[in-house]
Design a protein around this motif. Structure first.
Motif, PDB file in Angstrom:
ATOM      1  N   GLY A   1       0.713  -1.341  -0.069  1.00 30.64           N
ATOM      2  CA  GLY A   1      -0.192  -0.132   0.059  1.00 30.64           C
ATOM      3  C   GLY A   1       0.864   1.082  -0.030  1.00 30.64           C
ATOM      4  N   GLU A   2       2.024   1.251   0.584  1.00 30.32           N
ATOM      5  CA  GLU A   2       2.839   2.308   0.692  1.00 30.32           C
ATOM      6  C   GLU A   2       4.401   2.152   0.791  1.00 30.32           C
ATOM      7  OE1 GLU A   2       1.311   4.653   3.999  1.00 30.32           O
ATOM      8  OE2 GLU A   2       2.200   3.312   5.480  1.00 30.32           O
ATOM      9  N   HIS A   3       4.872   0.732   1.168  1.00 30.08           N
ATOM     10  CA  HIS A   3       6.235   0.874   1.285  1.00 30.08           C
ATOM     11  C   HIS A   3       6.956   0.363   0.094  1.00 30.08           C
ATOM     12  CE1 HIS A   3       5.253   0.099   5.995  1.00 30.08           C
ATOM     13  NE2 HIS A   3       5.073   1.332   5.338  1.00 30.08           N
ATOM     14  N   GLY A   4       6.207  -0.199  -1.017  1.00 31.09           N
ATOM     15  CA  GLY A   4       6.956  -0.581  -2.249  1.00 31.09           C
ATOM     16  C   GLY A   4       7.230  -1.791  -2.348  1.00 31.09           C
ATOM     17  N   VAL A   5       7.775  -2.349  -3.533  1.00 26.93           N
ATOM     18  CA  VAL A   5       7.869  -3.641  -3.764  1.00 26.93           C
ATOM     19  C   VAL A   5       9.275  -3.910  -3.329  1.00 26.93           C
ATOM     20  CG1 VAL A   5       8.088  -5.463  -5.477  1.00 26.93           C
ATOM     21  CG2 VAL A   5       6.303  -3.853  -5.417  1.00 26.93           C
ATOM     22  N   GLY A   6      10.187  -3.230  -3.925  1.00 30.81           N
ATOM     23  CA  GLY A   6      11.545  -3.147  -3.646  1.00 30.81           C
ATOM     24  C   GLY A   6      12.223  -4.580  -3.991  1.00 30.81           C
ATOM     25  N   ILE A   7      12.863  -5.040  -2.728  1.00 28.01           N
ATOM     26  CA  ILE A   7      13.395  -6.569  -3.314  1.00 28.01           C
ATOM     27  C   ILE A   7      12.372  -7.335  -2.256  1.00 28.01           C
ATOM     28  CG2 ILE A   7      15.761  -6.065  -3.491  1.00 28.01           C
ATOM     29  CD1 ILE A   7      16.315  -7.043  -0.619  1.00 28.01           C
ATOM     30  N   GLU A   8      11.863  -6.904  -1.541  1.00 27.87           N
ATOM     31  CA  GLU A   8      10.974  -7.574  -0.499  1.00 27.87           C
ATOM     32  C   GLU A   8       9.806  -8.193  -1.030  1.00 27.87           C
ATOM     33  OE1 GLU A   8       8.546  -5.311   1.982  1.00 27.87           O
ATOM     34  OE2 GLU A   8       8.542  -6.746   3.658  1.00 27.87           O
ATOM     35  N   LYS A   9       9.177  -7.689  -1.937  1.00 28.11           N
ATOM     36  CA  LYS A   9       7.920  -8.410  -2.447  1.00 28.11           C
ATOM     37  C   LYS A   9       8.065  -8.579  -3.907  1.00 28.11           C
ATOM     38  CE  LYS A   9       6.155  -5.235   0.567  1.00 28.11           C
ATOM     39  NZ  LYS A   9       6.478  -3.949   0.662  1.00 28.11           N
ATOM     40  N   ARG A  10       9.226  -8.263  -4.338  1.00 27.93           N
ATOM     41  CA  ARG A  10       9.507  -8.726  -5.948  1.00 27.93           C
ATOM     42  C   ARG A  10       9.194 -10.030  -6.286  1.00 27.93           C
ATOM     43  NH1 ARG A  10      15.811  -9.537  -6.521  1.00 27.93           N
ATOM     44  NH2 ARG A  10      15.041 -11.598  -6.045  1.00 27.93           N
ATOM     45  N   ASP A  11       9.341 -11.135  -5.576  1.00 31.31           N
ATOM     46  CA  ASP A  11       9.088 -12.032  -6.051  1.00 31.31           C
ATOM     47  C   ASP A  11       7.617 -13.011  -5.822  1.00 31.31           C
ATOM     48  OD1 ASP A  11      11.685 -12.428  -6.734  1.00 31.31           O
ATOM     49  OD2 ASP A  11      12.474 -13.628  -5.067  1.00 31.31           O
ATOM     50  N   LEU A  12       7.116 -11.844  -5.317  1.00 29.16           N
ATOM     51  CA  LEU A  12       5.455 -11.962  -5.159  1.00 29.16           C
ATOM     52  C   LEU A  12       4.725 -11.365  -6.258  1.00 29.16           C
ATOM     53  CD1 LEU A  12       5.055 -11.647  -1.333  1.00 29.16           C
ATOM     54  CD2 LEU A  12       4.945 -13.759  -2.487  1.00 29.16           C
ATOM     55  N   MET A  13       5.270 -10.472  -7.236  1.00 33.95           N
ATOM     56  CA  MET A  13       4.771  -9.933  -8.123  1.00 33.95           C
ATOM     57  C   MET A  13       3.756 -10.671  -8.987  1.00 33.95           C
ATOM     58  SD  MET A  13       5.335  -6.377  -8.018  1.00 33.95           S
ATOM     59  CE  MET A  13       5.450  -5.578  -9.633  1.00 33.95           C
ATOM     60  N   GLY A  14       4.206 -11.793  -9.230  1.00 32.12           N
ATOM     61  CA  GLY A  14       3.336 -12.812  -9.995  1.00 32.12           C
ATOM     62  C   GLY A  14       2.167 -13.349  -9.530  1.00 32.12           C
ATOM     63  N   VAL A  15       2.033 -13.030  -8.077  1.00 37.08           N
ATOM     64  CA  VAL A  15       0.825 -13.368  -7.361  1.00 37.08           C
ATOM     65  C   VAL A  15      -0.328 -12.198  -7.853  1.00 37.08           C
ATOM     66  CG1 VAL A  15      -0.373 -13.495  -5.063  1.00 37.08           C
ATOM     67  CG2 VAL A  15       1.929 -14.318  -5.472  1.00 37.08           C
ATOM     68  N   MET A  16       0.051 -11.213  -8.358  1.00 33.54           N
ATOM     69  CA  MET A  16      -0.661 -10.044  -8.622  1.00 33.54           C
ATOM     70  C   MET A  16      -0.700  -9.869 -10.085  1.00 33.54           C
ATOM     71  SD  MET A  16      -0.975  -6.552  -6.544  1.00 33.54           S
ATOM     72  CE  MET A  16      -1.594  -5.202  -7.471  1.00 33.54           C
ATOM     73  N   PHE A  17       0.250 -10.047 -10.671  1.00 33.52           N
ATOM     74  CA  PHE A  17       0.304  -9.588 -12.252  1.00 33.52           C
ATOM     75  C   PHE A  17       0.619 -10.787 -12.985  1.00 33.52           C
ATOM     76  CE2 PHE A  17       1.482  -5.536  -9.985  1.00 33.52           C
ATOM     77  CZ  PHE A  17       0.765  -4.824 -10.464  1.00 33.52           C
ATOM     78  N   THR A  18      -0.037 -10.772 -14.248  1.00 34.37           N
ATOM     79  CA  THR A  18       0.466 -11.866 -15.145  1.00 34.37           C
ATOM     80  C   THR A  18       1.808 -11.450 -16.046  1.00 34.37           C
ATOM     81  OG1 THR A  18      -0.645 -10.732 -17.061  1.00 34.37           O
ATOM     82  CG2 THR A  18      -2.054 -12.014 -15.933  1.00 34.37           C
ATOM     83  N   GLU A  19       2.238 -12.341 -16.615  1.00 37.68           N
ATOM     84  CA  GLU A  19       3.490 -12.172 -17.581  1.00 37.68           C
ATOM     85  C   GLU A  19       3.262 -10.839 -18.243  1.00 37.68           C
ATOM     86  OE1 GLU A  19       7.566 -12.824 -18.025  1.00 37.68           O
ATOM     87  OE2 GLU A  19       6.269 -13.413 -16.475  1.00 37.68           O
ATOM     88  N   ASP A  20       2.245 -10.760 -18.897  1.00 37.26           N
ATOM     89  CA  ASP A  20       1.884  -9.444 -19.658  1.00 37.26           C
ATOM     90  C   ASP A  20       1.620  -8.388 -19.134  1.00 37.26           C
ATOM     91  OD1 ASP A  20       2.265 -10.770 -22.378  1.00 37.26           O
ATOM     92  OD2 ASP A  20      -0.159 -10.956 -22.708  1.00 37.26           O
ATOM     93  N   ASP A  21       1.049  -8.330 -17.915  1.00 37.20           N
ATOM     94  CA  ASP A  21       1.061  -7.259 -16.925  1.00 37.20           C
ATOM     95  C   ASP A  21       2.462  -6.669 -16.717  1.00 37.20           C
ATOM     96  OD1 ASP A  21      -1.580  -7.812 -16.885  1.00 37.20           O
ATOM     97  OD2 ASP A  21      -1.783  -8.472 -14.928  1.00 37.20           O
ATOM     98  N   LEU A  22       3.129  -7.402 -16.282  1.00 40.05           N
ATOM     99  CA  LEU A  22       4.614  -7.236 -15.958  1.00 40.05           C
ATOM    100  C   LEU A  22       5.385  -6.616 -17.010  1.00 40.05           C
ATOM    101  CD1 LEU A  22       5.474 -10.065 -13.485  1.00 40.05           C
ATOM    102  CD2 LEU A  22       4.916  -7.528 -13.129  1.00 40.05           C
ATOM    103  N   LYS A  23       5.194  -7.078 -18.274  1.00 38.33           N
ATOM    104  CA  LYS A  23       6.007  -6.632 -19.386  1.00 38.33           C
ATOM    105  C   LYS A  23       5.641  -5.384 -19.958  1.00 38.33           C
ATOM    106  CE  LYS A  23       7.268 -11.122 -21.574  1.00 38.33           C
ATOM    107  NZ  LYS A  23       6.903 -12.108 -22.523  1.00 38.33           N
ATOM    108  N   HIS A  24       4.351  -4.823 -19.797  1.00 43.30           N
ATOM    109  CA  HIS A  24       3.788  -3.826 -19.993  1.00 43.30           C
ATOM    110  C   HIS A  24       4.617  -2.378 -19.104  1.00 43.30           C
ATOM    111  CE1 HIS A  24       0.905  -5.496 -22.755  1.00 43.30           C
ATOM    112  NE2 HIS A  24       0.998  -4.123 -23.483  1.00 43.30           N
TER     113      HIS A  24
END
Ligand SMILES: Cc1cc2nc3c(=O)[nH]c(=O)nc-3n(C[C@H](O)[C@H](O)[C@H](O)COP(=O)(O)OP(=O)(O)OC[C@H]3O[C@@H](n4cnc5c(N)ncnc54)[C@H](O)[C@@H]3O)c2cc1C
Lengths: 495, 413
Positions: free
Chosen positions: A425-448
């Motif tokens: 919500g406010e702390h950012g992805v950084g390295i901490e949540k980096r590997d969880l990005m796929g939980v929220m986004f598809t490969e195409d979302d991330l590519k955009h």
């Protein structure tokens, strides 16, 4: 957390790079000794440390531009750094990258009360902005708890929020313009003392970009006149459910408080032991609801919130009768992190956002997980906008416990997404949540998202290893696979 | 051959864009076409008509958001919100009449794509500030999403900001989620009469710099005031500076009194209550107060500019525009937004306008002019150097074949 493998070729060129930096920034602005580099070896995500290749502390935008131009030409990576209070590892150094610190960008450049704006260098602290204008009764609204230390440039890079964001918006809603140096060394300005832009909203895009798109050197923010008065209610509930019901009912009644914060039992006890704010210890959940504005409005809304709280089952209710008392109410909440720091050797601060009506459900799930993992957790959160900060308590000296705490945190965040919320919500992805990005986004979302990155930094030299689990090469992202085209959709109505 | 494709599902939008990309056939993307005349004329063979993607998908008043098909009409959304005493706080302007079309047309996707905002911009923000997330198909023929339904979200780049205000040149939105907020219990307007433009800027700065949470600050020179349908305003026989306050009843009354006291020395004061207030701010929001427009569709061929500058420079900027034939202006956003109408010129006076803006810092948009003029004169603030290249690279990344609304914002982009 796996970081990209440092480039041995760059490390081998260290002496040459240092020389080039010294030619741009003289004297103490280039830091090379291990002893001194250690001061920059981590940010607010304390579990991760590492020494940078070198630290450079420029003083002018031209120097930043020259540094980036050199680095672009010589394929040297850059990690931008404000005050290093970020909680997601965004400013974590890389062994093959220059940490570019903005600590010397500490001047307020212009205060313009008529246009209600302040222009400042990006290293000025969040609180420094307010302090510059408070004699005239103004303030800068977004107020992260770290405001004495964090820089406005870091706030923009993270799109930080604070307890007053519910009513007054996040950083992105309060910044009017920035000066940014692109990785190429080019200096651009997005926005200014006016609203919106004549092209794509690059100011909006740069806000929350976590140091991946450019280095922010100057900012223009809007300031507001302080409200006439503010008063707060301290409300205790027998269950998380009743507290959550109260939050929903206040919003449902059309009231947007200046702030609405919640703490669970462990957080109440930890903070009470620390600051003695007079919090009730026999409740399961505590809400602080602050109303601000003209006195008549505040009185009127306090009455309404008071009634709602009683209807939803509050068992404890106090209304601040003075400015001092209001501040005492807040003192516990504002010291929640250090308070928890006292009762545990280490803690991880999570930062998911969920739909408000899922509050109780998510809290119960966190409790369950806490039992499963055998780790204690204390919850403080911005209840008004559903932004949770579960603090997971652990001991990094116990082998395996950091990993366990991280897994616990990841499970919480996955659950946040599952119930319709988001990872941060406010702390950012950084390295901490980096590997969880796929939980929220598809490969195409991330590519955009990365195509935006490519427009700013095609060689991925700015803050690599942060935010995105895999960085695709820009050439690959640009390629298009086209399917041979006759109108392939007989079923689309045409006219 | 020119075709209009009318997909009814997001999948069909994807198919249509894929086809367009493969055959390099540019598409003009439209919701209801209410803003076809805003921006440059699109150079496209085919039209992608999104009106089939309409309807509210999810509205949870207590969660303060709504998700809707991109072409859901603003009228439908506003009706649903009214039933729950809520509103889109960014007050999307209805530019229908200004642009020579119908009133109450327009879709949510269009409002976001043009980053519309109304008088409340100064307090609550523009469409960009309320746009929480979307599903879209980019010019690459790929579906992607960004954001979510919650207000606090910093997961990944904020592509919602990129898409808001991109005039459909990067991606076709299929579904959007935006913030909704409680409607104010009460609205009142304090009018200060007879101020010069310069003094009005000062009075508005005073009001906006107070703690009274002003949600609208506009200045109508006498000629603009005369056009209003609010009799107090039209009949003032002088300029009218309007300051709006909204909120709970007792608070609004208190703040009106305080503002009256604050501004009394500036000029004569009047007050507008609910209905007249609503009407006046509707007129300001929808740009119905340009002298010479007379509320006519198309304004009898007059051209209209929208200038965004630093508020205290408003009057100074406008003073530099008086040389334009038939120029008339009014101000919103405390002076930071200038609406300018002028007699039609082949070059829409753009050099003069841009010169004036440059002096203050800001940007100007040619909102109304014939298609030929809009294709000759840069409609949006021209960009140079690194900024221009960035814009081109972003377009290239999202729409490499240039098939989505080509040329709508910038020639060749
Ligand atoms: C006790 C505590 C309480 C906190 N409370 C809150 C809170 O209430 N709300 C909240 O939102 N956050 C909070 N935070 C997190 C943190 O303070 C914010 O994220 C803050 O904005 C970071 O600013 P910084 O200057 O320390 O940035 P840093 O940590 O130095 O950097 C953060 C990120 O921004 C990038 N960056 C920094 N400066 C620039 C620049 N000039 N140009 C480009 N990129 C840049 C870095 O590369 C990095 O990715 C808290 C942190 C702590 C330790």
């Amino acid at each position: 957390m796996k970081m990209p493998k440092p480039d041995a070729g760059v490390i081998a060129r260290r002496a040459e790079i240092i020389k080039a930096m010294q030619a741009i920034v003289s004297g103490e602005g280039v830091i090379t000794e291990d002893e001194e580099l250690r001061a920059y070896d981590h940010d607010g995500l304390m579990a991760y440390k590492g020494l940078p290749l070198v630290v450079v502390l420029p003083e002018t935008t031209e120097q930043v531009s020259a540094i980036l131009e050199y680095c672009a030409g010589n394929e040297v990576k850059i990690v931008p750094r404000g005050a290093g209070t970020g909680l997601s590892g965004g400013a974590l150094p890389l062994a093959d990258a220059i940490t570019l610190g903005l600590g010397k960008f500490n001047k307020i450049l212009e205060i313009d009360f008529d246009n209600r704006t302040v222009v400042a260098q990006s290293g000025v602290t969040n609180l420094g902005l307010t302090q510059a204008v408070e004699d005239e009764g103004f303030y800068y609204a977004p107020d992260p708890s770290s405001q004495i230390a964090c820089s406005i440039g870091g706030n923009i890079a993270e799109n930080s929020g604070g307890v007053h964001s519910l009513k007054y918006g996040l950083t992105t809603n309060n910044v009017l313009g920035i000066e940014m140096v692109l990785m190429s060394g080019e200096i651009v300005r997005f926005g200014g003392k006016y609203l919106d832009s004549g092209g794509y909203d690059l100011l909006g895009v740069a806000t929350g970009s976590e140091g991946l798109l450019g280095v922010i050197t100057e900012v223009t923010v809007r300031i507001l006149r302080k409200p006439e008065t503010a008063r707060a209610l301290l409300i205790g509930f027998p269950t998380n459910e009743t507290a959550a019901d109260c939050v929903a009912a206040i919003i449902g009644a059309g009231i947007i408080p200046g702030g609405m914060e919640m703490m669970d039992k462990p957080a109440i006890h930890a903070t009470e032991d620390f600051v003695h704010a007079g919090y009730p210890l026999d409740v399961q959940a505590l809400l602080i609801v602050e109303l601000d504005g003209p006195e008549v409005e505040v009185d009127h809304l306090i009455e309404r919130v008071d009634a709602i709280a009683r209807q939803t089952g509050a068992t404890y209710l106090r209304i601040s009768q003075s400015e001092e008392e209001r501040e005492v109410f807040w003192s516990g909440r504002k010291n929640a992190f250090p308070a928890v720091g006292r009762i545990s050797p280490d803690y991880l601060c999570m930062d998911g956002t969920i739909p408000r009506h899922k509050l109780a459900e998510v809290l119960n799930r966190i409790e369950e997980l806490s039992r499963q993992y055998g780790l204690r957790v204390a919850n403080v959160f911005h209840a008004g906008d559903g932004n949770l900060h579960p603090l997971i308590l652990f001991d990094a000296n116990e082998p395996g416990e950091l990993k366990k705490a991280e897994n616990f945190g990841a499970d919480i965040l996955r659950y946040c997404v599952e119930v319709g919320g988001v990872l941060t919500g406010e702390h950012g992805v950084g390295i901490e949540k980096r590997d969880l990005m796929g939980v929220m986004f598809t490969e195409d979302d991330l590519k955009h998202q990365q195509r935006l990155k490519c427009a700013f930094d095609p060689a991925h030299l700015l803050n690599p290893g942060k935010v995105y689990p895999t960085l695709h090469r820009c050439a690959e992202l640009g390629r298009m696979f086209v399917h041979e085209g006759k109108l392939p959709f007989p079923d689309i109505p045409r006219f | 051959m020119s075709e209009t494709l009318k997909p009814e599902t997001a999948e069909q939008v994807l198919d249509a864009v894929k086809w367009a990309a493969a055959s390099e056939s540019p598409l003009a993307v439209r919701g209801q076409g209410s803003k076809d005349a805003f921006g440059r004329a699109v150079e496209a063979d085919h039209t992608l008509d999104l009106s089939g993607l309409s309807g509210i998908c999810c509205y949870e008043p207590n969660e303060l958001f709504m998700t809707a098909g991109a072409a859901t009409t603003l009228a439908e959304i506003e009706a649903a919100l009214r039933q729950n005493n809520q509103q889109m706080a960014f007050e999307p302007a209805d530019l229908g009449v200004l642009l020579g079309g119908e009133e109450e047309a327009g879709t949510i996707g269009g409002a976001i794509a043009c980053n519309l905002a109304g008088p409340r911009r100064i307090k609550a923000g523009a469409a960009r500030d309320h746009f929480l997330g979307f599903n879209a198909v980019s010019g690459r023929g790929e579906t992607f999403k960004s954001g979510g339904t919650v207000v606090k979200n910093v997961t990944g780049f904020d592509l919602s900001k990129l898409i808001a205000g991109s005039f459909g040149t990067l991606a076709v939105m299929t579904e959007v989620t935006f913030k909704v907020l409680p409607a104010p219990e009460k609205t009142r307007t304090v009018l200060v009469l007879g101020l010069s433009d310069q003094d009005a800027m000062k009075a508005m700065a005073k009001a906006l710099g107070s703690s009274h949470e002003v949600s609208g600050a506009a200045h109508l020179p006498e000629a603009a005031a005369k056009v209003s349908k609010v009799s107090h305003v039209a009949g003032a026989g002088r300029s009218v500076t309007a300051i709006r306050v909204e909120g709970p009843g007792p608070s609004v009354e208190h703040r009106c009194r305080a503002l009256t006291a604050l501004l009394r020395e500036s000029g004569g004061i009047e007050e507008l209550h609910s209905e007249n207030s609503a009407l006046l701010w509707r007129e300001i929001c929808d740009v119905r107060l340009l002298d010479g427009d007379g509320g006519n569709e198309g304004g009898g061929g007059r051209q209209v500019w929208r200038l965004s500058v630093s508020p205290m420079n408003g009057a100074g900027v406008a003073a530099k525009l008086t040389g334009l034939s038939g120029a008339s202006v009014f101000y919103d956003w405390g002076g930071g937004l200038i609406w300018l109408a002028m007699d039609a010129e082949p070059d829409a006076g753009h050099e003069k306008v841009r010169q004036a803006v440059k002096f203050a810092g800001g940007h100007a948009t040619l909102v109304r002019a014939g298609a030929d003029v809009r294709n000759r004169v840069p409609v949006f603030e021209p960009q140079t150097g690194a900024l221009r290249e960035l814009t081109a690279r972003i377009k290239e990344g999202f729409d490499p074949k240039g098939i989505l609304n080509p040329g709508r914002m910038v020639e060749g982009v």
